[in-house]
Design an enzyme around this catalytic site. Structure first.
Site, PDB file in Angstrom:
ATOM      1  CE  LYS A 265     -10.056  48.197 -25.411  1.00 15.17           C
ATOM      2  NZ  LYS A 265     -10.406  48.071 -23.985  1.00 15.17           N
TER       3      LYS A 265
ATOM      4  CB  SER B 267     -16.192  37.642 -26.687  1.00 14.59           C
ATOM      5  OG  SER B 267     -16.335  38.865 -27.363  1.00 14.59           O
TER       6      SER B 267
ATOM      7  N   GLY C 234     -14.587  39.166 -31.864  1.00 17.66           N
ATOM      8  CA  GLY C 234     -13.643  38.677 -32.876  1.00 17.66           C
ATOM      9  C   GLY C 234     -14.259  38.709 -34.269  1.00 17.66           C
TER      10      GLY C 234
ATOM     11  CD  GLU D  19      -6.815  32.808 -27.070  1.00 22.53           C
ATOM     12  OE1 GLU D  19      -7.885  32.145 -27.149  1.00 22.53           O
ATOM     13  OE2 GLU D  19      -6.402  33.277 -26.011  1.00 22.53           O
TER      14      GLU D  19
ATOM     15  CB  CYS E 131     -10.066  31.304 -23.798  1.00 30.80           C
ATOM     16  SG  CYS E 131      -8.278  31.354 -23.713  1.00 30.80           S
TER      17      CYS E 131
ATOM     18  CD  GLU F 103     -15.559  31.295 -23.666  1.00 30.70           C
ATOM     19  OE1 GLU F 103     -15.920  32.281 -24.335  1.00 30.70           O
ATOM     20  OE2 GLU F 103     -14.373  30.943 -23.567  1.00 30.70           O
TER      21      GLU F 103
HETATM   22  P1  NDP Z   1     -14.706  41.237 -25.306  1.00 28.36           P
HETATM   23  O1  NDP Z   1     -14.409  40.446 -26.522  1.00 28.36           O
HETATM   24  O2  NDP Z   1     -15.892  42.084 -25.287  1.00 28.36           O
HETATM   25  O3  NDP Z   1     -13.434  42.147 -24.943  1.00 28.36           O
HETATM   26  C1  NDP Z   1     -12.086  41.837 -25.238  1.00 28.36           C
HETATM   27  C2  NDP Z   1     -11.354  43.128 -25.554  1.00 28.36           C
HETATM   28  O4  NDP Z   1     -11.905  43.744 -26.726  1.00 28.36           O
HETATM   29  C3  NDP Z   1     -11.482  44.180 -24.453  1.00 28.36           C
HETATM   30  O5  NDP Z   1     -10.308  44.938 -24.395  1.00 28.36           O
HETATM   31  C4  NDP Z   1     -12.654  44.994 -24.952  1.00 28.36           C
HETATM   32  O6  NDP Z   1     -12.713  46.262 -24.394  1.00 28.36           O
HETATM   33  C5  NDP Z   1     -12.368  45.054 -26.431  1.00 28.36           C
HETATM   34  N1  NDP Z   1     -13.534  45.341 -27.261  1.00 28.36           N
HETATM   35  C6  NDP Z   1     -14.850  45.278 -26.929  1.00 28.36           C
HETATM   36  N2  NDP Z   1     -15.612  45.609 -28.003  1.00 28.36           N
HETATM   37  C7  NDP Z   1     -14.775  45.893 -29.016  1.00 28.36           C
HETATM   38  C8  NDP Z   1     -14.945  46.290 -30.384  1.00 28.36           C
HETATM   39  N3  NDP Z   1     -16.157  46.449 -30.914  1.00 28.36           N
HETATM   40  N4  NDP Z   1     -13.851  46.494 -31.142  1.00 28.36           N
HETATM   41  C9  NDP Z   1     -12.619  46.298 -30.635  1.00 28.36           C
HETATM   42  N5  NDP Z   1     -12.380  45.933 -29.352  1.00 28.36           N
HETATM   43  C10 NDP Z   1     -13.442  45.725 -28.555  1.00 28.36           C
HETATM   44  O7  NDP Z   1     -14.740  40.270 -24.116  1.00 28.36           O
HETATM   45  P2  NDP Z   1     -15.219  40.664 -22.650  1.00 28.36           P
HETATM   46  O8  NDP Z   1     -14.003  40.976 -21.931  1.00 28.36           O
HETATM   47  O9  NDP Z   1     -16.304  41.639 -22.566  1.00 28.36           O
HETATM   48  O10 NDP Z   1     -15.853  39.263 -22.212  1.00 28.36           O
HETATM   49  C11 NDP Z   1     -17.033  38.775 -22.804  1.00 28.36           C
HETATM   50  C12 NDP Z   1     -16.897  37.287 -23.049  1.00 28.36           C
HETATM   51  O11 NDP Z   1     -15.797  37.021 -23.915  1.00 28.36           O
HETATM   52  C13 NDP Z   1     -16.555  36.503 -21.814  1.00 28.36           C
HETATM   53  O12 NDP Z   1     -17.657  36.205 -21.054  1.00 28.36           O
HETATM   54  C14 NDP Z   1     -15.929  35.282 -22.419  1.00 28.36           C
HETATM   55  O13 NDP Z   1     -16.925  34.388 -22.818  1.00 28.36           O
HETATM   56  C15 NDP Z   1     -15.200  35.801 -23.603  1.00 28.36           C
HETATM   57  N6  NDP Z   1     -13.788  36.027 -23.345  1.00 28.36           N
HETATM   58  C16 NDP Z   1     -12.879  35.191 -23.898  1.00 28.36           C
HETATM   59  C17 NDP Z   1     -11.551  35.374 -23.631  1.00 28.36           C
HETATM   60  C18 NDP Z   1     -10.513  34.522 -24.200  1.00 28.36           C
HETATM   61  O14 NDP Z   1      -9.391  34.559 -23.682  1.00 28.36           O
HETATM   62  N7  NDP Z   1     -10.771  33.787 -25.245  1.00 28.36           N
HETATM   63  C19 NDP Z   1     -11.088  36.416 -22.743  1.00 28.36           C
HETATM   64  C20 NDP Z   1     -12.111  37.279 -22.242  1.00 28.36           C
HETATM   65  C21 NDP Z   1     -13.394  37.074 -22.555  1.00 28.36           C
HETATM   66  P3  NDP Z   1     -13.541  46.446 -23.023  1.00 28.36           P
HETATM   67  O15 NDP Z   1     -12.938  45.564 -22.008  1.00 28.36           O
HETATM   68  O16 NDP Z   1     -13.282  47.847 -22.723  1.00 28.36           O
HETATM   69  O17 NDP Z   1     -14.968  46.117 -23.336  1.00 28.36           O
END
Ligand code: NDP
Length: 478
Positions: A181, A234, A238, A255, A289, A386
Protein backbone atom coordinates in the site's frame (compact mmCIF):
# COMPACT_ATOMS: atom_id res chain seq x y z
CA UNK A 1 28.12 40.39 -11.61
CA UNK A 2 24.95 38.51 -10.67
CA UNK A 3 23.93 35.57 -12.82
CA UNK A 4 20.21 34.95 -13.03
CA UNK A 5 18.92 31.51 -13.85
CA UNK A 6 16.45 31.23 -16.71
CA UNK A 7 13.66 28.75 -16.05
CA UNK A 8 14.55 25.23 -17.21
CA UNK A 9 11.35 23.24 -16.83
CA UNK A 10 11.31 19.52 -17.49
CA UNK A 11 8.47 18.64 -19.87
CA UNK A 12 5.62 16.66 -18.36
CA UNK A 13 4.54 15.38 -21.79
CA UNK A 14 6.41 12.12 -21.17
CA UNK A 15 3.87 11.21 -18.48
CA UNK A 16 0.37 9.92 -19.06
CA UNK A 17 -1.82 10.12 -15.97
CA UNK A 18 -5.18 8.34 -16.06
CA UNK A 19 -8.12 10.30 -14.63
CA UNK A 20 -9.04 7.37 -12.35
CA UNK A 21 -7.00 4.42 -11.08
CA UNK A 22 -8.05 1.08 -9.63
CA UNK A 23 -6.02 -1.46 -7.65
CA UNK A 24 -3.48 -3.83 -9.16
CA UNK A 25 -4.53 -7.30 -8.01
CA UNK A 26 -3.50 -10.63 -9.51
CA UNK A 27 -1.85 -8.92 -12.46
CA UNK A 28 -5.01 -7.02 -13.42
CA UNK A 29 -6.58 -3.63 -12.80
CA UNK A 30 -9.55 -3.87 -10.47
CA UNK A 31 -11.99 -0.96 -10.09
CA UNK A 32 -12.22 0.69 -6.69
CA UNK A 33 -15.55 1.28 -4.96
CA UNK A 34 -14.72 4.86 -3.93
CA UNK A 35 -11.93 7.31 -4.69
CA UNK A 36 -9.98 10.29 -3.38
CA UNK A 37 -7.99 12.97 -5.20
CA UNK A 38 -4.25 12.89 -5.66
CA UNK A 39 -3.01 16.44 -6.07
CA UNK A 40 0.17 18.14 -7.17
CA UNK A 41 1.35 19.81 -3.94
CA UNK A 42 3.17 22.52 -5.89
CA UNK A 43 -0.01 23.76 -7.59
CA UNK A 44 -2.95 22.00 -5.85
CA UNK A 45 -4.00 20.73 -9.31
CA UNK A 46 -5.92 17.45 -9.12
CA UNK A 47 -3.80 14.87 -10.93
CA UNK A 48 -6.02 11.83 -10.65
CA UNK A 49 -8.56 9.88 -8.61
CA UNK A 50 -7.10 7.09 -6.50
CA UNK A 51 -9.10 4.08 -5.30
CA UNK A 52 -9.71 3.78 -1.57
CA UNK A 53 -8.93 0.15 -0.78
CA UNK A 54 -11.43 -1.72 1.39
CA UNK A 55 -10.96 -4.84 3.52
CA UNK A 56 -12.45 -6.82 0.59
CA UNK A 57 -9.83 -5.40 -1.81
CA UNK A 58 -7.06 -6.29 0.64
CA UNK A 59 -8.52 -9.78 1.00
CA UNK A 60 -8.55 -10.27 -2.78
CA UNK A 61 -4.93 -9.07 -2.98
CA UNK A 62 -3.82 -11.39 -0.16
CA UNK A 63 -5.55 -14.35 -1.84
CA UNK A 64 -3.84 -13.52 -5.14
CA UNK A 65 -0.47 -13.22 -3.40
CA UNK A 66 -0.97 -16.55 -1.59
CA UNK A 67 -1.98 -18.30 -4.79
CA UNK A 68 1.05 -16.85 -6.61
CA UNK A 69 3.33 -17.88 -3.76
CA UNK A 70 2.02 -21.46 -3.67
CA UNK A 71 1.65 -22.04 -7.41
CA UNK A 72 4.38 -20.06 -9.13
CA UNK A 73 6.82 -17.87 -7.24
CA UNK A 74 7.97 -20.32 -4.55
CA UNK A 75 8.50 -22.96 -7.24
CA UNK A 76 10.97 -20.82 -9.20
CA UNK A 77 14.70 -21.11 -8.71
CA UNK A 78 16.60 -18.08 -7.44
CA UNK A 79 18.06 -17.72 -10.91
CA UNK A 80 14.59 -17.43 -12.46
CA UNK A 81 13.45 -14.93 -9.82
CA UNK A 82 16.61 -12.93 -10.48
CA UNK A 83 15.76 -12.71 -14.17
CA UNK A 84 12.46 -11.00 -13.38
CA UNK A 85 14.18 -8.57 -11.01
CA UNK A 86 16.79 -7.71 -13.64
CA UNK A 87 14.03 -7.16 -16.15
CA UNK A 88 12.16 -4.84 -13.77
CA UNK A 89 15.37 -2.90 -13.07
CA UNK A 90 16.07 -2.43 -16.76
CA UNK A 91 12.52 -1.29 -17.53
CA UNK A 92 12.72 1.21 -14.67
CA UNK A 93 15.88 2.59 -16.22
CA UNK A 94 14.27 2.75 -19.66
CA UNK A 95 11.27 4.58 -18.19
CA UNK A 96 13.37 6.65 -15.78
CA UNK A 97 12.27 10.03 -17.11
CA UNK A 98 8.60 9.08 -16.87
CA UNK A 99 9.08 7.91 -13.27
CA UNK A 100 11.02 11.05 -12.34
CA UNK A 101 8.47 13.50 -13.77
CA UNK A 102 5.56 11.59 -12.24
CA UNK A 103 7.25 11.46 -8.82
CA UNK A 104 7.92 15.18 -8.91
CA UNK A 105 4.34 15.99 -9.95
CA UNK A 106 2.82 13.80 -7.24
CA UNK A 107 5.27 14.41 -4.39
CA UNK A 108 6.54 17.98 -4.95
CA UNK A 109 10.23 17.09 -4.79
CA UNK A 110 12.63 18.79 -7.24
CA UNK A 111 13.05 16.99 -10.55
CA UNK A 112 16.82 17.04 -10.00
CA UNK A 113 16.33 14.82 -6.96
CA UNK A 114 13.76 12.45 -8.44
CA UNK A 115 15.86 12.17 -11.62
CA UNK A 116 19.27 11.82 -9.96
CA UNK A 117 18.46 10.12 -6.66
CA UNK A 118 15.05 8.46 -6.30
CA UNK A 119 14.74 6.76 -9.68
CA UNK A 120 18.35 5.58 -10.21
CA UNK A 121 18.53 4.33 -6.62
CA UNK A 122 15.22 2.48 -7.06
CA UNK A 123 16.53 0.72 -10.16
CA UNK A 124 19.80 0.03 -8.30
CA UNK A 125 17.86 -1.76 -5.56
CA UNK A 126 16.30 -4.09 -8.13
CA UNK A 127 19.69 -4.72 -9.78
CA UNK A 128 21.32 -5.37 -6.42
CA UNK A 129 18.66 -7.81 -5.26
CA UNK A 130 18.49 -9.48 -8.67
CA UNK A 131 22.13 -10.35 -8.10
CA UNK A 132 21.42 -11.95 -4.73
CA UNK A 133 18.38 -14.02 -5.79
CA UNK A 134 20.47 -17.04 -6.86
CA UNK A 135 23.32 -16.47 -4.41
CA UNK A 136 21.53 -16.37 -1.08
CA UNK A 137 23.78 -19.12 0.29
CA UNK A 138 26.69 -16.69 -0.02
CA UNK A 139 24.88 -13.82 1.69
CA UNK A 140 25.47 -15.06 5.21
CA UNK A 141 21.73 -15.52 5.77
CA UNK A 142 20.23 -18.76 7.00
CA UNK A 143 19.28 -20.38 3.70
CA UNK A 144 17.91 -23.48 5.38
CA UNK A 145 14.90 -21.28 6.17
CA UNK A 146 12.16 -20.43 3.73
CA UNK A 147 10.61 -17.14 2.61
CA UNK A 148 7.79 -15.94 4.84
CA UNK A 149 5.15 -16.26 2.12
CA UNK A 150 2.86 -13.25 1.71
CA UNK A 151 4.35 -9.96 2.87
CA UNK A 152 2.26 -6.84 3.59
CA UNK A 153 4.19 -3.65 2.88
CA UNK A 154 3.12 -0.15 3.85
CA UNK A 155 5.17 2.82 2.71
CA UNK A 156 5.22 6.61 3.25
CA UNK A 157 5.07 9.61 0.95
CA UNK A 158 8.55 11.04 1.26
CA UNK A 159 10.32 8.66 -1.18
CA UNK A 160 7.36 6.87 -2.79
CA UNK A 161 9.15 4.87 -5.50
CA UNK A 162 12.36 4.37 -3.55
CA UNK A 163 10.53 3.01 -0.50
CA UNK A 164 8.63 0.66 -2.81
CA UNK A 165 11.95 -0.56 -4.22
CA UNK A 166 13.43 -1.01 -0.71
CA UNK A 167 10.45 -3.21 0.13
CA UNK A 168 9.58 -5.10 -3.05
CA UNK A 169 13.09 -5.98 -4.33
CA UNK A 170 14.34 -7.95 -1.28
CA UNK A 171 10.92 -9.59 -0.79
CA UNK A 172 10.88 -10.94 -4.35
CA UNK A 173 14.58 -11.87 -4.34
CA UNK A 174 14.04 -14.11 -1.31
CA UNK A 175 10.90 -15.71 -2.80
CA UNK A 176 8.03 -13.88 -1.09
CA UNK A 177 4.98 -12.37 -2.77
CA UNK A 178 3.69 -8.94 -1.75
CA UNK A 179 0.66 -6.77 -1.08
CA UNK A 180 1.82 -3.16 -1.00
CA UNK A 181 0.00 0.00 0.00
CA UNK A 182 1.51 3.32 -1.07
CA UNK A 183 0.83 6.50 0.93
CA UNK A 184 -2.45 8.28 0.29
CA UNK A 185 -0.84 11.41 -1.18
CA UNK A 186 1.68 9.63 -3.42
CA UNK A 187 0.30 6.53 -5.13
CA UNK A 188 1.09 7.35 -8.75
CA UNK A 189 4.59 5.93 -9.14
CA UNK A 190 3.52 2.71 -7.39
CA UNK A 191 0.74 2.41 -9.99
CA UNK A 192 3.27 3.04 -12.77
CA UNK A 193 5.44 0.35 -11.17
CA UNK A 194 2.47 -2.03 -11.50
CA UNK A 195 2.61 -1.40 -15.26
CA UNK A 196 6.32 -2.25 -15.17
CA UNK A 197 5.48 -5.58 -13.48
CA UNK A 198 3.06 -6.32 -16.33
CA UNK A 199 5.65 -5.26 -18.91
CA UNK A 200 8.24 -7.53 -17.26
CA UNK A 201 5.81 -10.47 -17.48
CA UNK A 202 5.96 -11.01 -13.72
CA UNK A 203 3.62 -13.90 -12.84
CA UNK A 204 0.16 -12.68 -11.76
CA UNK A 205 -0.26 -12.05 -8.05
CA UNK A 206 3.44 -11.81 -7.17
CA UNK A 207 3.10 -8.03 -6.70
CA UNK A 208 -0.28 -6.59 -5.72
CA UNK A 209 -0.83 -2.90 -5.10
CA UNK A 210 -3.84 -1.72 -3.11
CA UNK A 211 -4.12 2.04 -2.76
CA UNK A 212 -5.91 3.75 0.09
CA UNK A 213 -5.55 5.41 3.47
CA UNK A 214 -4.76 4.34 7.04
CA UNK A 215 -7.80 2.04 7.11
CA UNK A 216 -6.43 0.15 4.10
CA UNK A 217 -3.04 -0.12 5.84
CA UNK A 218 -4.76 -1.40 8.96
CA UNK A 219 -6.65 -4.03 6.91
CA UNK A 220 -3.28 -5.29 5.62
CA UNK A 221 -1.75 -5.34 9.10
CA UNK A 222 -4.68 -7.26 10.56
CA UNK A 223 -5.25 -9.71 7.70
CA UNK A 224 -4.70 -13.26 8.97
CA UNK A 225 -3.35 -14.39 5.58
CA UNK A 226 -0.28 -12.16 5.81
CA UNK A 227 2.95 -13.67 7.15
CA UNK A 228 5.11 -10.59 7.54
CA UNK A 229 4.61 -6.85 7.75
CA UNK A 230 7.23 -4.37 6.59
CA UNK A 231 6.35 -0.77 7.47
CA UNK A 232 8.00 2.61 6.93
CA UNK A 233 6.38 5.70 8.40
CA UNK A 234 5.76 7.49 11.65
CA UNK A 235 6.71 6.10 15.06
CA UNK A 236 3.12 6.62 16.16
CA UNK A 237 1.67 4.30 13.50
CA UNK A 238 4.63 1.95 13.93
CA UNK A 239 3.64 1.48 17.57
CA UNK A 240 0.02 0.76 16.58
CA UNK A 241 1.25 -1.88 14.13
CA UNK A 242 3.59 -3.46 16.70
CA UNK A 243 0.65 -3.78 19.09
CA UNK A 244 -1.57 -5.32 16.40
CA UNK A 245 1.10 -7.81 15.32
CA UNK A 246 2.31 -8.76 18.83
CA UNK A 247 -0.29 -11.49 19.51
CA UNK A 248 0.12 -13.05 16.05
CA UNK A 249 2.78 -15.14 14.32
CA UNK A 250 3.53 -12.36 11.85
CA UNK A 251 7.10 -11.19 11.50
CA UNK A 252 7.62 -7.41 11.59
CA UNK A 253 10.16 -4.84 10.49
CA UNK A 254 9.67 -1.14 11.20
CA UNK A 255 11.49 1.85 9.74
CA UNK A 256 10.28 4.84 11.72
CA UNK A 257 11.16 8.42 12.49
CA UNK A 258 14.40 10.10 13.47
CA UNK A 259 15.97 13.25 14.85
CA UNK A 260 19.49 12.92 13.49
CA UNK A 261 22.36 14.78 15.14
CA UNK A 262 24.76 16.43 12.69
CA UNK A 263 27.85 17.12 14.81
CA UNK A 264 30.50 19.65 13.79
CA UNK A 265 33.80 19.59 15.66
CA UNK A 266 35.98 22.69 15.84
CA UNK A 267 38.54 21.27 13.41
CA UNK A 268 36.05 20.58 10.60
CA UNK A 269 36.54 22.01 7.09
CA UNK A 270 33.88 24.72 7.35
CA UNK A 271 32.91 25.26 3.70
CA UNK A 272 32.47 21.54 3.00
CA UNK A 273 30.59 21.17 6.27
CA UNK A 274 28.16 23.92 5.34
CA UNK A 275 27.34 22.07 2.11
CA UNK A 276 26.83 18.90 4.16
CA UNK A 277 24.53 20.67 6.61
CA UNK A 278 22.42 21.99 3.72
CA UNK A 279 22.24 18.53 2.14
CA UNK A 280 21.49 16.98 5.54
CA UNK A 281 18.38 19.04 6.25
CA UNK A 282 17.15 20.61 2.99
CA UNK A 283 17.40 17.55 0.71
CA UNK A 284 13.83 16.46 -0.15
CA UNK A 285 12.41 19.47 1.77
CA UNK A 286 13.61 17.83 4.98
CA UNK A 287 11.04 15.05 4.47
CA UNK A 288 13.73 12.54 5.33
CA UNK A 289 13.60 10.18 8.32
CA UNK A 290 17.41 10.27 8.60
CA UNK A 291 17.71 14.06 8.08
CA UNK A 292 20.41 15.88 10.04
CA UNK A 293 17.71 17.94 11.75
CA UNK A 294 19.71 18.73 14.92
CA UNK A 295 22.90 20.59 14.11
CA UNK A 296 25.28 20.46 17.08
CA UNK A 297 28.19 22.88 16.68
CA UNK A 298 31.34 23.15 18.78
CA UNK A 299 31.20 26.64 20.32
CA UNK A 300 34.57 27.70 18.89
CA UNK A 301 33.27 27.63 15.30
CA UNK A 302 29.53 28.14 15.85
CA UNK A 303 29.38 31.79 14.78
CA UNK A 304 31.42 31.21 11.63
CA UNK A 305 29.35 28.17 10.60
CA UNK A 306 26.06 29.98 11.19
CA UNK A 307 27.14 33.03 9.21
CA UNK A 308 28.23 30.89 6.24
CA UNK A 309 25.16 28.69 6.54
CA UNK A 310 22.80 31.66 6.35
CA UNK A 311 24.66 33.03 3.33
CA UNK A 312 24.37 29.62 1.65
CA UNK A 313 20.70 29.26 2.57
CA UNK A 314 19.90 32.55 0.87
CA UNK A 315 21.08 30.90 -2.36
CA UNK A 316 18.71 27.93 -2.10
CA UNK A 317 16.24 28.19 -4.97
CA UNK A 318 12.71 27.39 -3.84
CA UNK A 319 9.96 26.94 -6.42
CA UNK A 320 8.61 24.94 -9.33
CA UNK A 321 9.73 21.34 -8.64
CA UNK A 322 9.77 20.60 -12.39
CA UNK A 323 12.37 23.33 -12.95
CA UNK A 324 15.84 21.79 -13.17
CA UNK A 325 17.28 24.77 -11.25
CA UNK A 326 15.10 24.18 -8.20
CA UNK A 327 16.77 23.08 -4.97
CA UNK A 328 13.77 22.96 -2.66
CA UNK A 329 10.34 21.93 -3.84
CA UNK A 330 6.87 21.86 -2.32
CA UNK A 331 5.82 20.43 1.04
CA UNK A 332 3.97 17.21 0.31
CA UNK A 333 0.56 18.07 1.75
CA UNK A 334 -1.48 20.71 3.57
CA UNK A 335 -1.41 18.44 6.67
CA UNK A 336 2.38 18.24 6.67
CA UNK A 337 2.65 22.01 6.16
CA UNK A 338 0.33 22.55 9.14
CA UNK A 339 2.52 20.25 11.25
CA UNK A 340 5.68 22.16 10.28
CA UNK A 341 4.00 25.48 11.06
CA UNK A 342 2.76 24.20 14.42
CA UNK A 343 6.20 22.98 15.50
CA UNK A 344 8.04 26.08 14.29
CA UNK A 345 5.54 28.29 16.15
CA UNK A 346 6.28 26.20 19.26
CA UNK A 347 10.01 26.79 18.70
CA UNK A 348 9.47 30.56 18.73
CA UNK A 349 7.12 30.41 21.70
CA UNK A 350 9.71 28.40 23.66
CA UNK A 351 12.32 31.09 23.04
CA UNK A 352 14.52 29.82 20.19
CA UNK A 353 15.72 32.36 17.58
CA UNK A 354 14.09 31.89 14.17
CA UNK A 355 15.79 32.80 10.89
CA UNK A 356 14.44 31.99 7.40
CA UNK A 357 16.12 32.31 4.03
CA UNK A 358 15.14 35.30 1.98
CA UNK A 359 13.10 33.65 -0.76
CA UNK A 360 9.83 34.27 -2.50
CA UNK A 361 7.33 31.46 -2.07
CA UNK A 362 4.78 30.62 -4.80
CA UNK A 363 1.22 31.60 -3.96
CA UNK A 364 -0.47 28.29 -4.86
CA UNK A 365 0.54 24.99 -3.33
CA UNK A 366 2.27 24.16 -0.05
CA UNK A 367 5.56 25.89 0.69
CA UNK A 368 7.91 26.56 3.56
CA UNK A 369 11.10 28.63 3.44
CA UNK A 370 14.34 26.99 4.61
CA UNK A 371 14.54 27.90 8.28
CA UNK A 372 16.95 27.57 11.19
CA UNK A 373 16.45 27.97 14.91
CA UNK A 374 19.37 29.02 17.09
CA UNK A 375 19.62 28.99 20.86
CA UNK A 376 17.79 25.67 20.94
CA UNK A 377 17.99 23.64 24.13
CA UNK A 378 17.40 19.95 24.73
CA UNK A 379 14.04 20.78 26.34
CA UNK A 380 12.58 22.49 23.26
CA UNK A 381 10.04 20.55 21.25
CA UNK A 382 11.96 21.40 18.06
CA UNK A 383 14.97 19.54 19.53
CA UNK A 384 12.94 16.48 20.51
CA UNK A 385 10.20 16.01 17.92
CA UNK A 386 10.55 15.17 14.26
CA UNK A 387 9.50 18.23 12.21
CA UNK A 388 9.88 16.49 8.83
CA UNK A 389 10.35 19.74 6.98
CA UNK A 390 13.09 22.22 5.93
CA UNK A 391 13.76 23.31 9.50
CA UNK A 392 17.05 22.96 11.35
CA UNK A 393 17.47 23.18 15.13
CA UNK A 394 20.93 24.40 16.14
CA UNK A 395 22.54 23.51 19.47
CA UNK A 396 26.13 23.96 20.66
CA UNK A 397 28.66 22.01 22.74
CA UNK A 398 32.04 22.51 24.38
CA UNK A 399 33.46 19.04 25.06
CA UNK A 400 33.27 15.75 23.14
CA UNK A 401 31.54 14.08 26.09
CA UNK A 402 28.87 16.78 26.06
CA UNK A 403 28.09 16.36 22.37
CA UNK A 404 27.65 12.60 22.71
CA UNK A 405 25.32 13.16 25.66
CA UNK A 406 23.26 15.64 23.65
CA UNK A 407 23.25 13.62 20.42
CA UNK A 408 22.05 10.47 22.19
CA UNK A 409 19.47 12.32 24.28
CA UNK A 410 16.56 11.47 21.99
CA UNK A 411 13.99 8.70 21.78
CA UNK A 412 15.18 8.10 18.21
CA UNK A 413 18.38 6.52 16.87
CA UNK A 414 18.32 6.45 13.10
CA UNK A 415 21.17 8.61 11.79
CA UNK A 416 24.02 10.92 12.74
CA UNK A 417 26.74 12.89 11.00
CA UNK A 418 30.22 13.82 12.19
CA UNK A 419 32.34 16.58 10.68
CA UNK A 420 35.97 16.57 11.71
CA UNK A 421 39.40 16.45 10.05
CA UNK A 422 40.60 13.94 12.66
CA UNK A 423 39.99 10.26 12.03
CA UNK A 424 40.45 9.54 15.73
CA UNK A 425 37.62 11.97 16.60
CA UNK A 426 35.37 10.32 14.05
CA UNK A 427 36.11 6.75 15.18
CA UNK A 428 35.70 7.66 18.84
CA UNK A 429 32.38 9.45 18.25
CA UNK A 430 30.90 6.70 16.03
CA UNK A 431 31.51 4.21 18.83
CA UNK A 432 29.56 6.35 21.31
CA UNK A 433 26.61 7.32 19.13
CA UNK A 434 23.45 5.23 19.20
CA UNK A 435 22.39 5.60 15.59
CA UNK A 436 21.85 3.01 12.87
CA UNK A 437 23.73 4.94 10.20
CA UNK A 438 26.54 7.42 10.85
CA UNK A 439 28.08 9.49 8.07
CA UNK A 440 31.51 11.08 8.43
CA UNK A 441 32.26 14.26 6.47
CA UNK A 442 29.24 13.62 4.26
CA UNK A 443 25.50 13.12 4.73
CA UNK A 444 22.49 11.39 3.18
CA UNK A 445 24.46 8.87 1.15
CA UNK A 446 22.49 5.75 0.25
CA UNK A 447 23.48 2.51 -1.42
CA UNK A 448 21.54 -0.74 -1.85
CA UNK A 449 24.49 -2.69 -0.41
CA UNK A 450 24.43 -0.71 2.82
CA UNK A 451 21.98 -1.77 5.55
CA UNK A 452 19.74 0.99 6.89
CA UNK A 453 17.66 1.09 10.07
CA UNK A 454 17.42 2.42 13.58
CA UNK A 455 17.78 1.98 17.31
CA UNK A 456 15.15 2.75 19.93
CA UNK A 457 11.97 4.39 18.53
CA UNK A 458 13.48 4.57 15.04
CA UNK A 459 12.54 1.00 14.32
CA UNK A 460 13.28 -2.70 14.22
CA UNK A 461 15.41 -4.51 11.69
CA UNK A 462 17.47 -3.37 8.74
CA UNK A 463 16.66 -2.76 5.09
CA UNK A 464 19.22 -3.08 2.31
CA UNK A 465 22.45 -5.03 2.13
CA UNK A 466 22.77 -8.61 3.30
CA UNK A 467 21.08 -7.74 6.60
CA UNK A 468 17.96 -6.64 4.76
CA UNK A 469 17.68 -9.99 3.01
CA UNK A 470 17.46 -11.93 6.25
CA UNK A 471 14.37 -9.97 7.30
CA UNK A 472 12.55 -11.68 4.42
CA UNK A 473 13.53 -15.22 5.42
CA UNK A 474 11.79 -17.11 8.22
CA UNK A 475 13.83 -17.52 11.36
CA UNK A 476 16.65 -15.26 10.16
CA UNK A 477 15.16 -12.20 11.82
CA UNK A 478 12.02 -11.23 13.63
P1 NDP B 1 2.12 7.52 8.68
O1 NDP B 1 2.92 6.66 9.58
O2 NDP B 1 0.82 8.00 9.13
O3 NDP B 1 1.92 6.78 7.27
C1 NDP B 1 2.82 5.84 6.70
C2 NDP B 1 2.01 4.80 5.96
O4 NDP B 1 1.17 4.07 6.86
C3 NDP B 1 1.06 5.40 4.92
O5 NDP B 1 0.94 4.52 3.84
C4 NDP B 1 -0.23 5.49 5.72
O6 NDP B 1 -1.36 5.57 4.92
C5 NDP B 1 -0.19 4.19 6.48
N1 NDP B 1 -1.02 4.18 7.69
C6 NDP B 1 -1.57 5.23 8.35
N2 NDP B 1 -2.25 4.78 9.44
C7 NDP B 1 -2.14 3.44 9.45
C8 NDP B 1 -2.62 2.40 10.32
N3 NDP B 1 -3.34 2.68 11.40
N4 NDP B 1 -2.31 1.12 10.03
C9 NDP B 1 -1.55 0.83 8.96
N5 NDP B 1 -1.07 1.75 8.10
C10 NDP B 1 -1.36 3.04 8.34
O7 NDP B 1 3.00 8.71 8.28
P2 NDP B 1 2.47 9.99 7.48
O8 NDP B 1 2.79 9.71 6.09
O9 NDP B 1 1.11 10.41 7.77
O10 NDP B 1 3.43 11.09 8.12
C11 NDP B 1 3.29 11.49 9.46
C12 NDP B 1 4.66 11.66 10.09
O11 NDP B 1 5.38 10.43 10.04
C13 NDP B 1 5.55 12.60 9.34
O12 NDP B 1 5.32 13.92 9.67
C14 NDP B 1 6.90 12.13 9.78
O13 NDP B 1 7.21 12.68 11.02
C15 NDP B 1 6.75 10.66 9.89
N6 NDP B 1 7.22 9.95 8.72
C16 NDP B 1 8.36 9.23 8.80
C17 NDP B 1 8.83 8.59 7.69
C18 NDP B 1 10.05 7.79 7.70
O14 NDP B 1 10.56 7.50 6.61
N7 NDP B 1 10.54 7.37 8.83
C19 NDP B 1 8.15 8.68 6.41
C20 NDP B 1 6.93 9.41 6.43
C21 NDP B 1 6.50 10.00 7.55
P3 NDP B 1 -1.86 7.04 4.48
O15 NDP B 1 -0.77 7.70 3.75
O16 NDP B 1 -2.97 6.71 3.60
O17 NDP B 1 -2.25 7.75 5.75
Amino acid sequence: MIFEYAAAPESRSVVKIDPVYGHFINGKWVNGSSHFNSINPATEEVLSQIALGTAADVDAAVKAARNAFDKSWSKLSGRERGKYLFRIARIMQERAREFAVLETLDNGKPIRESRDVDVPLSAAHFFYHAGWADKLEYAGVDTTTAPHGVVGQIIPWNFPLLMLAWKVAPALATGNTVVLKPAETTSLTALLFAQVCQQAGLPDGVVNIVTGDGSTGSAIVNHPGIDKIAFTGSTEVGKLIARAVAPTNKSLTLELGGKGANIVFGDAAIDETVEGIVNGIFFNQGHVCCAGSRLILQESIADEVLEKLKRRMDKIRVGDPLDKNTDLGAINSAEQLAKIRELTAAGEAEGAGRWSANCELPTNGFWFAPTIFTGVTQAHRIAREEIFGPVLSVLTFRTPAEVIEKANNTPFGLSAGIWSEKGSNILWATQQLRAGVIWANTFNKFDPASPFGGYKESGWGREGGRHGLSAYLKGSAK
